[in-house]
Enzyme design. Structure first.
Site, PDB file in Angstrom:
ATOM      1  N   GLU A  69       0.824  -1.203   0.000  1.00 33.17           N
ATOM      2  CA  GLU A  69       0.000   0.000   0.000  1.00 33.17           C
ATOM      3  C   GLU A  69       0.863   1.259   0.000  1.00 33.17           C
ATOM      4  O   GLU A  69       1.944   1.282   0.592  1.00 33.17           O
ATOM      5  CB  GLU A  69      -0.875   0.020   1.257  1.00 33.17           C
ATOM      6  N   LYS A  82       3.849   6.856   2.909  1.00 28.06           N
ATOM      7  CA  LYS A  82       4.465   5.643   3.442  1.00 28.06           C
ATOM      8  C   LYS A  82       4.216   4.502   2.460  1.00 28.06           C
ATOM      9  O   LYS A  82       3.131   4.404   1.881  1.00 28.06           O
ATOM     10  CB  LYS A  82       3.859   5.296   4.810  1.00 28.06           C
ATOM     11  N   THR A  97       5.211  -9.633   9.043  1.00 26.48           N
ATOM     12  CA  THR A  97       3.920  -9.369   8.410  1.00 26.48           C
ATOM     13  C   THR A  97       3.898  -7.960   7.808  1.00 26.48           C
ATOM     14  O   THR A  97       3.426  -7.757   6.695  1.00 26.48           O
ATOM     15  CB  THR A  97       2.789  -9.514   9.452  1.00 26.48           C
ATOM     16  N   ALA A 152       4.184  -8.908  16.421  1.00 30.02           N
ATOM     17  CA  ALA A 152       5.134  -7.789  16.382  1.00 30.02           C
ATOM     18  C   ALA A 152       4.584  -6.497  16.988  1.00 30.02           C
ATOM     19  O   ALA A 152       5.324  -5.730  17.609  1.00 30.02           O
ATOM     20  CB  ALA A 152       5.552  -7.543  14.934  1.00 30.02           C
ATOM     21  N   GLN A 153       3.295  -6.235  16.822  1.00 26.66           N
ATOM     22  CA  GLN A 153       2.750  -4.966  17.322  1.00 26.66           C
ATOM     23  C   GLN A 153       2.513  -4.979  18.837  1.00 26.66           C
ATOM     24  O   GLN A 153       2.369  -3.917  19.455  1.00 26.66           O
ATOM     25  CB  GLN A 153       1.395  -4.639  16.642  1.00 26.66           C
ATOM     26  N   ASP A 174      -2.752 -15.486  22.485  1.00 27.97           N
ATOM     27  CA  ASP A 174      -2.414 -15.711  21.075  1.00 27.97           C
ATOM     28  C   ASP A 174      -2.643 -17.195  20.809  1.00 27.97           C
ATOM     29  O   ASP A 174      -2.429 -18.029  21.693  1.00 27.97           O
ATOM     30  CB  ASP A 174      -0.942 -15.351  20.823  1.00 27.97           C
ATOM     31  N   GLY A 238      -6.356  -5.171  13.915  1.00 33.59           N
ATOM     32  CA  GLY A 238      -5.795  -6.180  13.005  1.00 33.59           C
ATOM     33  C   GLY A 238      -6.619  -6.364  11.739  1.00 33.59           C
ATOM     34  O   GLY A 238      -6.110  -6.838  10.732  1.00 33.59           O
ATOM     35  N   ASP A 240      -7.671  -4.895   8.734  1.00 32.44           N
ATOM     36  CA  ASP A 240      -7.276  -3.661   8.043  1.00 32.44           C
ATOM     37  C   ASP A 240      -7.171  -3.843   6.536  1.00 32.44           C
ATOM     38  O   ASP A 240      -6.424  -3.139   5.872  1.00 32.44           O
ATOM     39  CB  ASP A 240      -5.952  -3.126   8.635  1.00 32.44           C
ATOM     40  N   LYS A 244     -10.719  -8.980   5.666  1.00 31.27           N
ATOM     41  CA  LYS A 244      -9.877  -9.286   6.840  1.00 31.27           C
ATOM     42  C   LYS A 244     -10.450  -8.516   8.030  1.00 31.27           C
ATOM     43  O   LYS A 244     -10.243  -7.300   8.151  1.00 31.27           O
ATOM     44  CB  LYS A 244      -8.442  -8.831   6.520  1.00 31.27           C
ATOM     45  N   VAL A 306      -7.608   1.156  11.222  1.00 27.77           N
ATOM     46  CA  VAL A 306      -6.973   0.495  10.075  1.00 27.77           C
ATOM     47  C   VAL A 306      -5.609   1.113   9.765  1.00 27.77           C
ATOM     48  O   VAL A 306      -4.820   0.541   9.012  1.00 27.77           O
ATOM     49  CB  VAL A 306      -7.869   0.545   8.807  1.00 27.77           C
TER      50      VAL A 306
HETATM   51  P1  NAD Z   1       2.188 -10.631  13.455  1.00 26.45           P
HETATM   52  O1  NAD Z   1       2.025 -11.595  12.353  1.00 26.45           O
HETATM   53  O2  NAD Z   1       3.554 -10.335  13.962  1.00 26.45           O
HETATM   54  O3  NAD Z   1       1.315 -11.079  14.715  1.00 26.45           O
HETATM   55  C1  NAD Z   1      -0.015 -11.503  14.605  1.00 26.45           C
HETATM   56  C2  NAD Z   1      -0.308 -12.487  15.723  1.00 26.45           C
HETATM   57  O4  NAD Z   1      -1.688 -12.820  15.675  1.00 26.45           O
HETATM   58  C3  NAD Z   1       0.484 -13.790  15.617  1.00 26.45           C
HETATM   59  O5  NAD Z   1       1.246 -13.997  16.797  1.00 26.45           O
HETATM   60  C4  NAD Z   1      -0.611 -14.847  15.436  1.00 26.45           C
HETATM   61  O6  NAD Z   1      -0.292 -16.085  16.044  1.00 26.45           O
HETATM   62  C5  NAD Z   1      -1.796 -14.175  16.109  1.00 26.45           C
HETATM   63  N1  NAD Z   1      -3.094 -14.684  15.705  1.00 26.45           N
HETATM   64  C6  NAD Z   1      -3.542 -15.009  14.457  1.00 26.45           C
HETATM   65  N2  NAD Z   1      -4.807 -15.467  14.523  1.00 26.45           N
HETATM   66  C7  NAD Z   1      -5.166 -15.427  15.828  1.00 26.45           C
HETATM   67  C8  NAD Z   1      -6.350 -15.762  16.536  1.00 26.45           C
HETATM   68  N3  NAD Z   1      -7.411 -16.278  15.894  1.00 26.45           N
HETATM   69  N4  NAD Z   1      -6.393 -15.572  17.875  1.00 26.45           N
HETATM   70  C9  NAD Z   1      -5.315 -15.074  18.536  1.00 26.45           C
HETATM   71  N5  NAD Z   1      -4.156 -14.758  17.930  1.00 26.45           N
HETATM   72  C10 NAD Z   1      -4.085 -14.915  16.591  1.00 26.45           C
HETATM   73  O7  NAD Z   1       1.483  -9.278  12.958  1.00 26.45           O
HETATM   74  P2  NAD Z   1       1.628  -7.807  13.576  1.00 26.45           P
HETATM   75  O8  NAD Z   1       2.713  -7.044  12.890  1.00 26.45           O
HETATM   76  O9  NAD Z   1       1.616  -7.875  15.071  1.00 26.45           O
HETATM   77  O10 NAD Z   1       0.262  -7.178  13.070  1.00 26.45           O
HETATM   78  C11 NAD Z   1      -0.967  -7.610  13.617  1.00 26.45           C
HETATM   79  C12 NAD Z   1      -2.096  -7.103  12.760  1.00 26.45           C
HETATM   80  O11 NAD Z   1      -2.173  -5.680  12.879  1.00 26.45           O
HETATM   81  C13 NAD Z   1      -1.927  -7.392  11.272  1.00 26.45           C
HETATM   82  O12 NAD Z   1      -3.157  -7.818  10.756  1.00 26.45           O
HETATM   83  C14 NAD Z   1      -1.522  -6.064  10.673  1.00 26.45           C
HETATM   84  O13 NAD Z   1      -1.937  -5.943   9.337  1.00 26.45           O
HETATM   85  C15 NAD Z   1      -2.274  -5.119  11.598  1.00 26.45           C
HETATM   86  N6  NAD Z   1      -1.704  -3.777  11.677  1.00 26.45           N
HETATM   87  C16 NAD Z   1      -2.581  -2.761  11.741  1.00 26.45           C
HETATM   88  C17 NAD Z   1      -2.115  -1.470  11.834  1.00 26.45           C
HETATM   89  C18 NAD Z   1      -3.079  -0.346  11.948  1.00 26.45           C
HETATM   90  O14 NAD Z   1      -2.686   0.812  11.833  1.00 26.45           O
HETATM   91  N7  NAD Z   1      -4.347  -0.592  12.197  1.00 26.45           N
HETATM   92  C19 NAD Z   1      -0.730  -1.198  11.860  1.00 26.45           C
HETATM   93  C20 NAD Z   1       0.149  -2.284  11.833  1.00 26.45           C
HETATM   94  C21 NAD Z   1      -0.353  -3.581  11.750  1.00 26.45           C
END
Ligand code: NAD
Length: 355
Positions: A69, A82, A97, A152-153, A174, A238, A240, A244, A306
């Site tokens: 994006e 960005k 991710t 990661a977040q 998780d 998550g 976003d 999803k 998002v």
């Molecule tokens: P990541 O892949 O590092 O972590 C995601 C975690 O979710 C993993 O540990 C996974 O095991 C867990 N997970 C998956 N399905 C699950 C479920 N059903 N129940 C519990 N845990 C579950 O990803 P990340 O970098 O931490 O990002 C998390 C989400 O946040 C992503 O979808 C990303 O796109 C979104 N995000 C949103 C924004 C925003 O501004 N809104 C910014 C950054 C990331």
């Protein structure tokens, strides 16, 4: 511009560049709690002047496994964009991710002012935005949060809720227990109470704030309707992308929903499950006093986050104000800038003469 005209040879306009290493140094020297609370205030300040910004849903290029994006915006003085990806299956290949980089530029000249890594900066600004939503919408006195999705977040989300909202007790879940263990190990000795939970249901027990930050490229039900009781505040960050989402639709139907930029959230957020005219409030409206936020202790509030370009703009603006304090930028030879602006070709001839 920090470097232009000072240490630049005459054919170059050197652009300050913040590398991953330097971002780590900045957060270390400045302190992550201070970074997060300052970022929250920068995002709030820009949300309060929302109407000044150029706004458009981000430009997304989808594939079957992810999305890339571009997120642009401008306040008329500065312009930012960005580049960010979202690939939920990347972690299986040892990749992240979400990764990102971005630029802040001068509207007056169009020249870049700052070029930065934004993978860490995105995690910081996303956490700051959740904290801003929580500070604005959660019940007064909220002291316990559930964090569902410990990837990661998650540490950033926890530290922002702790430093900005004073929440000190966190219940973590998780589907991968190793993710929860890593999150807890990273945050040990930070004065927080961290409780691992076997299910989302167990995690939300006793929590007044729930943040979902899971990654899965499909309609998921991370929180079922029965889990969200009166008075709770949910940050659903998550979900976003089109297709999803994280919240059961019935939670949304019982909640007051707050968005960043609604035209983008209708495409990408949990509200893609609702009718297009389902009422929502943009959070800047609450901050500026144009709309009400929480009106009573039993109301359920959902921040359908998002991630919007203005938050990245705020983050880059914050970074520009901090790079000088901590000497964390290096000059990048990014822009060809000949002494005679029309003699771009002459640069090639002079290079050939030197070579
Ligand atoms: P990541 O892949 O590092 O972590 C995601 C975690 O979710 C993993 O540990 C996974 O095991 C867990 N997970 C998956 N399905 C699950 C479920 N059903 N129940 C519990 N845990 C579950 O990803 P990340 O970098 O931490 O990002 C998390 C989400 O946040 C992503 O979808 C990303 O796109 C979104 N995000 C949103 C924004 C925003 O501004 N809104 C910014 C950054 C990331």
């Amino acid at each position: 511009m920090l470097f232009q005209g000072s240490i630049a040879p005459s054919h170059r306009a050197l652009v300050p560049f913040v590398s991953v290493e330097n971002m780590l140094a900045l957060v270390h020297r400045h302190g992550i709690a201070l970074c997060l609370s300052e970022l929250t205030d920068y995002v709030e300040a820009d949300f309060r002047r929302w109407e000044l910004f150029d706004k458009t849903p981000r430009l997304a290029s989808h594939s079957s496994i992810g999305v890339i994006e571009l997120m642009p915006t401008s306040d008329g003085t500065d312009y930012a964009f960005k580049f960010v990806n979202g690939h939920p299956s990347n972690t299986k290949r040892g990749l992240q991710t979400v990764t990102a980089f971005g630029v802040l530029a001068s509207v007056e000249t169009g020249y870049p002012q700052l070029f930065s890594e934004m993978t860490l900066l995105t995690a910081l600004r996303t956490a700051a935005t959740s904290a801003l939503a929580t500070r604005t919408l959660a019940r007064a006195g909220a002291d316990t949060a559930a964090i569902v999705g410990n990837g990661a977040q998650s540490e950033f989300q926890i530290l922002a809720l702790a430093s900005v909202c004073g929440i000190k007790s966190f219940r973590l879940h998780d589907i991968d227990p190793q993710a929860t263990r890593r999150c807890m190990a990273n945050l040990e000795d930070m004065g927080l109470s961290l409780t691992p939970c076997a299910s989302a249901e167990e995690a939300v027990e006793g929590a007044q704030v729930v943040t979902t930050c899971t990654a899965d490229k499909r309609y998921q039900t991370i929180l079922t309707d029965n889990l969200i009781g009166a008075g709770m505040h949910v940050n659903a960050i998550g979900g976003d992308c089109p297709g999803k989402t994280e919240l059961h639709r019935d939670i949304l139907l019982r909640s007051d929903i707050f968005t960043e930029y609604t035209p983008q959230t209708r495409i990408e957020g949990d509200i893609q499950q609702l009718d297009e005219d389902h009422p929502v409030t943009e959070i800047w409206q609450v901050l500026s006093g144009a709309a009400k936020g929480r009106t009573d202790d039993r109301q359920i509030t959902v921040f359908d986050g998002v991630g919007f370009a203005v938050e990245d703009f705020s983050a880059l603006r914050w970074l520009r104000d901090r790079v000088g304090d901590h000497n964390v930028a290096e000059p990048l030879d990014l822009i060809a800038d000949p002494d005679d602006p029309r003699d771009l070709f002459g640069m090639l001839k002079r290079y050939a003469g030197r070579a």
